[in-house]
Design a protein around this motif. Structure first.
Motif, PDB file in Angstrom:
ATOM      1  N   MET A   1      13.988 -61.770 -23.208  1.00 30.94           N
ATOM      2  CA  MET A   1      15.179 -61.028 -24.308  1.00 30.94           C
ATOM      3  C   MET A   1      15.654 -61.892 -24.607  1.00 30.94           C
ATOM      4  O   MET A   1      16.419 -63.306 -23.627  1.00 30.94           O
ATOM      5  CB  MET A   1      15.570 -59.856 -22.905  1.00 30.94           C
ATOM      6  N   LEU A   2      15.488 -63.146 -24.931  1.00 33.41           N
ATOM      7  CA  LEU A   2      16.107 -63.833 -25.947  1.00 33.41           C
ATOM      8  C   LEU A   2      17.968 -64.409 -25.712  1.00 33.41           C
ATOM      9  O   LEU A   2      18.601 -63.098 -26.163  1.00 33.41           O
ATOM     10  CB  LEU A   2      15.929 -64.331 -27.270  1.00 33.41           C
ATOM     11  N   PRO A   3      18.430 -64.704 -24.931  1.00 33.52           N
ATOM     12  CA  PRO A   3      20.365 -64.919 -25.102  1.00 33.52           C
ATOM     13  C   PRO A   3      20.599 -65.089 -26.119  1.00 33.52           C
ATOM     14  O   PRO A   3      19.833 -66.152 -27.166  1.00 33.52           O
ATOM     15  CB  PRO A   3      19.987 -65.662 -23.995  1.00 33.52           C
ATOM     16  N   SER A   4      21.716 -65.534 -26.918  1.00 34.34           N
ATOM     17  CA  SER A   4      22.396 -66.377 -28.006  1.00 34.34           C
ATOM     18  C   SER A   4      21.665 -67.396 -27.876  1.00 34.34           C
ATOM     19  O   SER A   4      22.635 -68.647 -27.334  1.00 34.34           O
ATOM     20  CB  SER A   4      23.836 -66.509 -28.069  1.00 34.34           C
ATOM     21  N   LEU A   5      21.471 -68.133 -28.486  1.00 35.17           N
ATOM     22  CA  LEU A   5      20.713 -69.373 -29.395  1.00 35.17           C
ATOM     23  C   LEU A   5      22.269 -70.308 -29.965  1.00 35.17           C
ATOM     24  O   LEU A   5      22.133 -71.217 -30.113  1.00 35.17           O
ATOM     25  CB  LEU A   5      20.024 -69.415 -30.723  1.00 35.17           C
ATOM     26  N   SER A   6      23.327 -69.757 -30.261  1.00 40.07           N
ATOM     27  CA  SER A   6      24.780 -70.117 -30.772  1.00 40.07           C
ATOM     28  C   SER A   6      25.156 -71.447 -29.954  1.00 40.07           C
ATOM     29  O   SER A   6      24.860 -71.243 -28.637  1.00 40.07           O
ATOM     30  CB  SER A   6      26.002 -68.879 -30.873  1.00 40.07           C
ATOM     31  N   GLY A   7      25.282 -72.402 -30.595  1.00 39.25           N
ATOM     32  CA  GLY A   7      25.507 -73.584 -29.367  1.00 39.25           C
ATOM     33  C   GLY A   7      24.670 -75.194 -29.429  1.00 39.25           C
ATOM     34  O   GLY A   7      24.816 -75.800 -28.567  1.00 39.25           O
ATOM     35  N   LEU A   8      23.597 -74.679 -29.685  1.00 38.45           N
ATOM     36  CA  LEU A   8      21.810 -75.773 -29.052  1.00 38.45           C
ATOM     37  C   LEU A   8      22.271 -76.219 -30.375  1.00 38.45           C
ATOM     38  O   LEU A   8      21.099 -76.787 -30.985  1.00 38.45           O
ATOM     39  CB  LEU A   8      20.749 -74.778 -29.325  1.00 38.45           C
ATOM     40  N   CYS A   9      23.279 -77.220 -30.845  1.00 40.67           N
ATOM     41  CA  CYS A   9      23.408 -78.218 -31.703  1.00 40.67           C
ATOM     42  C   CYS A   9      22.242 -79.086 -32.382  1.00 40.67           C
ATOM     43  O   CYS A   9      22.358 -79.958 -32.845  1.00 40.67           O
ATOM     44  CB  CYS A   9      24.782 -78.119 -32.305  1.00 40.67           C
ATOM     45  N   SER A  10      21.954 -79.837 -30.349  1.00 43.00           N
ATOM     46  CA  SER A  10      20.756 -80.136 -30.585  1.00 43.00           C
ATOM     47  C   SER A  10      19.425 -80.643 -30.803  1.00 43.00           C
ATOM     48  O   SER A  10      18.925 -81.282 -30.192  1.00 43.00           O
ATOM     49  CB  SER A  10      21.602 -81.237 -28.951  1.00 43.00           C
ATOM     50  N   LEU A  11      18.618 -79.027 -30.592  1.00 41.62           N
ATOM     51  CA  LEU A  11      17.665 -78.430 -30.286  1.00 41.62           C
ATOM     52  C   LEU A  11      16.673 -79.267 -31.921  1.00 41.62           C
ATOM     53  O   LEU A  11      17.164 -79.251 -33.514  1.00 41.62           O
ATOM     54  CB  LEU A  11      17.648 -77.026 -29.719  1.00 41.62           C
TER      55      LEU A  11
ATOM     56  N   GLU B   1      14.264 -58.883 -32.389  1.00 37.45           N
ATOM     57  CA  GLU B   1      13.958 -59.960 -30.633  1.00 37.45           C
ATOM     58  C   GLU B   1      14.132 -61.057 -30.857  1.00 37.45           C
ATOM     59  O   GLU B   1      14.305 -61.446 -29.716  1.00 37.45           O
ATOM     60  CB  GLU B   1      12.806 -59.447 -30.049  1.00 37.45           C
ATOM     61  N   ILE B   2      14.945 -61.544 -32.534  1.00 42.21           N
ATOM     62  CA  ILE B   2      14.638 -63.133 -32.694  1.00 42.21           C
ATOM     63  C   ILE B   2      16.108 -62.582 -32.480  1.00 42.21           C
ATOM     64  O   ILE B   2      16.502 -62.634 -33.751  1.00 42.21           O
ATOM     65  CB  ILE B   2      13.747 -63.798 -33.273  1.00 42.21           C
ATOM     66  N   PRO B   3      17.181 -63.550 -32.133  1.00 41.49           N
ATOM     67  CA  PRO B   3      18.319 -63.847 -32.818  1.00 41.49           C
ATOM     68  C   PRO B   3      19.001 -64.711 -34.137  1.00 41.49           C
ATOM     69  O   PRO B   3      17.817 -65.094 -34.287  1.00 41.49           O
ATOM     70  CB  PRO B   3      19.171 -64.419 -31.973  1.00 41.49           C
ATOM     71  N   ASN B   4      19.678 -63.267 -35.061  1.00 41.70           N
ATOM     72  CA  ASN B   4      20.134 -63.743 -36.225  1.00 41.70           C
ATOM     73  C   ASN B   4      20.541 -64.923 -36.239  1.00 41.70           C
ATOM     74  O   ASN B   4      20.589 -65.564 -36.791  1.00 41.70           O
ATOM     75  CB  ASN B   4      20.507 -62.909 -37.014  1.00 41.70           C
ATOM     76  N   ASP B   5      20.854 -65.550 -35.072  1.00 42.26           N
ATOM     77  CA  ASP B   5      22.046 -66.962 -34.975  1.00 42.26           C
ATOM     78  C   ASP B   5      21.007 -68.010 -35.062  1.00 42.26           C
ATOM     79  O   ASP B   5      21.536 -68.945 -34.462  1.00 42.26           O
ATOM     80  CB  ASP B   5      23.076 -67.391 -33.564  1.00 42.26           C
ATOM     81  N   ILE B   6      19.534 -67.727 -34.266  1.00 44.58           N
ATOM     82  CA  ILE B   6      18.844 -69.185 -34.725  1.00 44.58           C
ATOM     83  C   ILE B   6      19.312 -69.824 -36.041  1.00 44.58           C
ATOM     84  O   ILE B   6      18.725 -71.169 -36.508  1.00 44.58           O
ATOM     85  CB  ILE B   6      17.248 -68.186 -34.756  1.00 44.58           C
ATOM     86  N   CYS B   7      19.718 -68.903 -36.905  1.00 44.36           N
ATOM     87  CA  CYS B   7      20.639 -70.051 -37.996  1.00 44.36           C
ATOM     88  C   CYS B   7      21.236 -71.588 -37.556  1.00 44.36           C
ATOM     89  O   CYS B   7      21.436 -71.862 -38.308  1.00 44.36           O
ATOM     90  CB  CYS B   7      20.766 -69.388 -39.219  1.00 44.36           C
ATOM     91  N   ASN B   8      21.763 -71.023 -36.288  1.00 43.52           N
ATOM     92  CA  ASN B   8      22.854 -71.815 -36.252  1.00 43.52           C
ATOM     93  C   ASN B   8      22.195 -73.703 -36.153  1.00 43.52           C
ATOM     94  O   ASN B   8      22.496 -74.321 -35.291  1.00 43.52           O
ATOM     95  CB  ASN B   8      23.977 -71.453 -34.912  1.00 43.52           C
ATOM     96  N   LEU B   9      20.764 -72.635 -35.450  1.00 40.49           N
ATOM     97  CA  LEU B   9      19.956 -74.696 -34.844  1.00 40.49           C
ATOM     98  C   LEU B   9      19.935 -75.389 -35.629  1.00 40.49           C
ATOM     99  O   LEU B   9      18.704 -75.804 -36.302  1.00 40.49           O
ATOM    100  CB  LEU B   9      18.674 -74.566 -33.994  1.00 40.49           C
ATOM    101  N   PHE B  10      21.060 -76.383 -35.931  1.00 38.69           N
ATOM    102  CA  PHE B  10      20.857 -76.737 -37.371  1.00 38.69           C
ATOM    103  C   PHE B  10      20.227 -78.531 -37.225  1.00 38.69           C
ATOM    104  O   PHE B  10      19.784 -78.494 -37.864  1.00 38.69           O
ATOM    105  CB  PHE B  10      22.465 -77.652 -37.349  1.00 38.69           C
ATOM    106  N   SER B  11      20.073 -78.275 -36.244  1.00 43.13           N
ATOM    107  CA  SER B  11      18.342 -79.701 -35.673  1.00 43.13           C
ATOM    108  C   SER B  11      17.566 -79.607 -35.957  1.00 43.13           C
ATOM    109  O   SER B  11      16.270 -80.590 -35.341  1.00 43.13           O
ATOM    110  CB  SER B  11      19.166 -80.901 -34.573  1.00 43.13           C
ATOM    111  N   LEU B  12      16.849 -78.056 -36.027  1.00 43.96           N
ATOM    112  CA  LEU B  12      15.551 -77.655 -35.228  1.00 43.96           C
ATOM    113  C   LEU B  12      14.491 -78.076 -36.753  1.00 43.96           C
ATOM    114  O   LEU B  12      14.517 -78.048 -37.424  1.00 43.96           O
ATOM    115  CB  LEU B  12      15.862 -76.584 -35.312  1.00 43.96           C
TER     116      LEU B  12
END
Length: 672
Positions: free
Chosen positions: A347-357, A371-382
């Motif tokens: 169960m993945l929590p929100s991915l928001s805020g992981l700007c360094s990942l 089950e993959i959060p839509n906010d995965i798009c916020n991983l701007f460094s991925l």
């Protein structure tokens, strides 16, 4: 050292004693060293002996006359009667395979700085206290007979102690764990170690390795500040809990608890480790009290279902976070199969805020649709995303906003049917084993714009027969302009597209540059393809294919592709398509030399791979211009039939509109 200086020094040594080898200050030739050691002709003149792979047997008194020996580097020298003496002038002693049970008791060795005795037969180095105040490095790894570590009080300046794979070692003197100058202590795979000294206080220690000590259940209590300790490796041990004093390791940056399946408690004081950046807990049974502010978190194969991310994380590895390690058994029983099939996914929590990942590994986490959060798009460094072996049918449409994503892994996602739009930054997509995947072209249309691109679709069963796939990718290349970049793709298939003007059975063909280049033709690049068959193989090595060009029997390897995992049994025929830009490899001056060029595809030996047919097609500037004009006239990318006809027509016409010769008319070439 320059060769002339080395030769001059050797000549000076030889002139010291042209006839008697034992009176030279330095011995380095294997035959000279063997003569001196077997004939016992060494004298006090000998200061240095350096030679390897001697494989000889000599007497116990062989070094008794060499009282000024300062440097000794040898191996495989046997001493049936033991060793009586080593020079007290020794600064460095390196003797791999040292055959005695201990160092000579009558040798002081108080000037020794470095002691390297890998694979020795020593049972203990010395008895009691030996004063070696200059000794800094002691390396005894793989000494299978070593039983105990002696009192090190007399070795105050020791910096490195390597005891890896000393499998009989079971006794360590307490003085080791209060040493003040030791920086590195490696006890990896000391499988007989059951206990360590009760307390540890090593104020200079930076790295402590206890990996693979499978019988070790407790680690010492930390009794003082050890702020210098940066790395602690406890992976593969039998430890049951960590001491609460671990919070004193304020400088610790890496803690490895991988495969600590007996661990039942992590103290809350671990959260005091403010410098901790990397925590490896893969296949570890304990998952509580995970500290915040990590940069790399590895929880692969754990029972964690609700991981807590920290804003500073740069790498997350969560492979197989679905069932406790204790459930794993083989072969699986019917109950085991039910446990695996019924167990809920991570169960993945929100991915928001992981700007360094930058890296995220969620492979084998049993993730389904939604089950993959839509906010995965916020991983701007991925940059790297691993979703191998999951159960989703589709992916979030927000993937296109991962603006730095370079590598996307979706191998063995057997239910995946389609891909979303991908960002133009993606350069590698691994789709091997995606048996339900039906199309590629829409999602991967932008990959040709990159410096280097790779699509691997081994055993993507529903892509078989998609004859327009590789053709559409080439169309994308040509639309990109006059200098598209490298690209390669592997998909199931058994027929090289018909627009490949030059084709031949086998793994190679010969091209004459004079037939490809003229003043009226400007080459943009080359498209190559090989049809290869995957058969059974008993080899355990990596399967690979390589492509190269050979001019005047000088081979230049261009590129290769590796298949690390086994091919399936259903589909065995595949195509490998490559596009190579001309400017990056061979310019026009090369082609105007009119030298025949052999183009070949090679496979690794005994790998079960066989190249059945290969093809080559030059791409000219005129074709690029015509394709760009055609693209402006049409807004769809799905109707390739008309475009195919135009392409084949233009690729067989000369610049003035006359028909070009077929491949059979070129000298030295064949077309079947």
């Amino acid at each position: 050292m320059h060769d002339l200086l080395e030769e001059m020094g050797q000549q000076i040594v030889i002139r010291q004693s042209p006839e008697e080898l034992g009176k030279r200050s330095r011995l380095w030739k294997k035959e000279d060293v063997c003569h001196v050691l077997t004939k016992d002709t060494g004298t006090e003149a000998v200061e240095v002996i350096v030679s390897s792979m001697l494989h000889l047997s000599t007497s116990a008194k062989v070094f008794s006359k060499m009282t000024n020996l300062r440097l000794l580097i040898i191996n495989s020298v046997q001493l049936p009667e033991g060793l009586e003496y080593l020079s007290n002038e020794l600064r460095m002693l390196e003797w791999h395979g040292y055959p005695s049970k201990s160092l000579p008791s009558n040798s002081q060795l108080d000037k020794l700085i470095e002691l390297n005795m890998h694979n020795s037969d020593m049972e203990q180095m010395w008895e009691g206290v030996k004063f070696l105040d200059k000794l800094k490095f002691m390396r005894l790894s793989h000494s299978k007979k070593l039983i105990r570590i002696p009192n090190l009080t007399g070795v105050p300046n020791l910096k490195e102690l390597l005891l890896e794979s000393c499998t009989r070692l079971h006794e360590i003197h307490p003085s080791l764990f209060v040493h003040k100058k030791l920086i590195l202590l490696n006890l990896k795979d000391c499988t007989s170690l059951v206990t360590l000294p009760r307390e540890i206080f090593m104020e200079s220690l930076k790295t402590l390795v206890l990996s693979g000590c499978t019988k070790l259940k407790k680690i010492p209590v930390i009794v003082g500040s050890m702020e210098c300790l940066l790395e602690l490796f406890l992976d593969g041990t039998a430890i049951e809990e960590l001491p609460s004093s671990i919070g004193l390791l304020t400088g610790l940056s890496l803690l490895n608890l991988k495969n600590c399946t007996s661990l039942v408690g992590i103290p809350s004081t671990i959260k005091s480790l403010t410098s901790l950046k990397t925590l490896i807990m893969s296949r570890c049974s304990e998952s509580k009290n995970v500290p915040n502010d990590l940069e790399e978190l590895d929880v692969r194969g754990t029972a964690i279902r609700k991981p807590a991310w920290s804003i500073s994380l740069k790498e997350i590895f969560a492979w197989g976070c679905k069932v406790p390690e204790s459930f794993i058994a083989w072969p699986p029983t019917s109950l085991m199969r039910r446990i695996f099939s019924d167990h809920k996914a991570l169960m993945l929590p929100s991915l928001s805020g992981l700007c360094s990942l930058t890296k995220l590994d969620l492979s084998g986490c049993n993730l389904g649709d939604g089950e993959i959060p839509n906010d995965i798009c916020n991983l701007f460094s991925l940059e790297e995303l691993n979703l191998n072996k999951n159960k989703f049918v589709s992916l979030p449409g927000t993937f296109s906003r991962l603006c730095k994503l370079k590598h996307l892994k979706l191998k063995d996602c057997k239910r995946l049917k389609s891909l979303p739009e991908l960002p133009p930054s993606v350069s590698k997509v691994k789709l091997d084993g995606c048996g339900s995947l039906e199309t590629l072209s829409d999602a991967l249309l932008n990959l040709y714009k990159l410096e280097f691109s790779l699509i691997s679709g081994v055993n993507c069963l529903k892509l078989v027969g998609d004859n327009d796939l590789s053709f559409s990718m080439l169309k994308g290349f040509l639309e990109a302009g006059s200098n598209p970049n490298r690209f390669r793709i592997v998909v199931p298939g058994s027929k090289i597209p018909e627009w490949f003007h030059y084709q031949k059975d086998g793994s190679s063909l010969t091209i004459r540059p004079s037939d490809l280049y003229s003043k009226n033709h400007k080459l943009v690049g080359y498209v190559l393809c090989c049809h290869f068959h995957v058969g059974s193989s008993h080899s355990c090595g990596r399967r690979s294919l390589s492509f190269c060009m050979e001019v005047d029997k000088v081979e230049s390897s261009i590129t290769c592709i590796n298949f690390k995992e086994k091919f399936g049994l259903v589909v065995s025929e595949h195509l490998w398509l490559l596009y190579l830009p001309r400017l990056e490899y061979f310019d026009e001056e090369f082609w105007t030399e009119y030298k025949p060029t052999e183009i070949s595809f090679g496979q690794s030996q005994d790998a079960g791979l066989k190249v059945k047919r290969c093809g080559f097609h030059p791409v000219y500037a005129r074709e690029v211009e015509e394709f760009n004009q055609k693209t402006k006239q049409s807004s769809t990318v799905h109707n390739f039939d008309e475009f195919r006809k135009d392409f084949i027509a233009t690729s067989t016409m000369d610049i003035d509109g006359t028909s070009k010769r077929s491949f059979t008319n070129y000298p030295g070439s064949e077309d079947r």
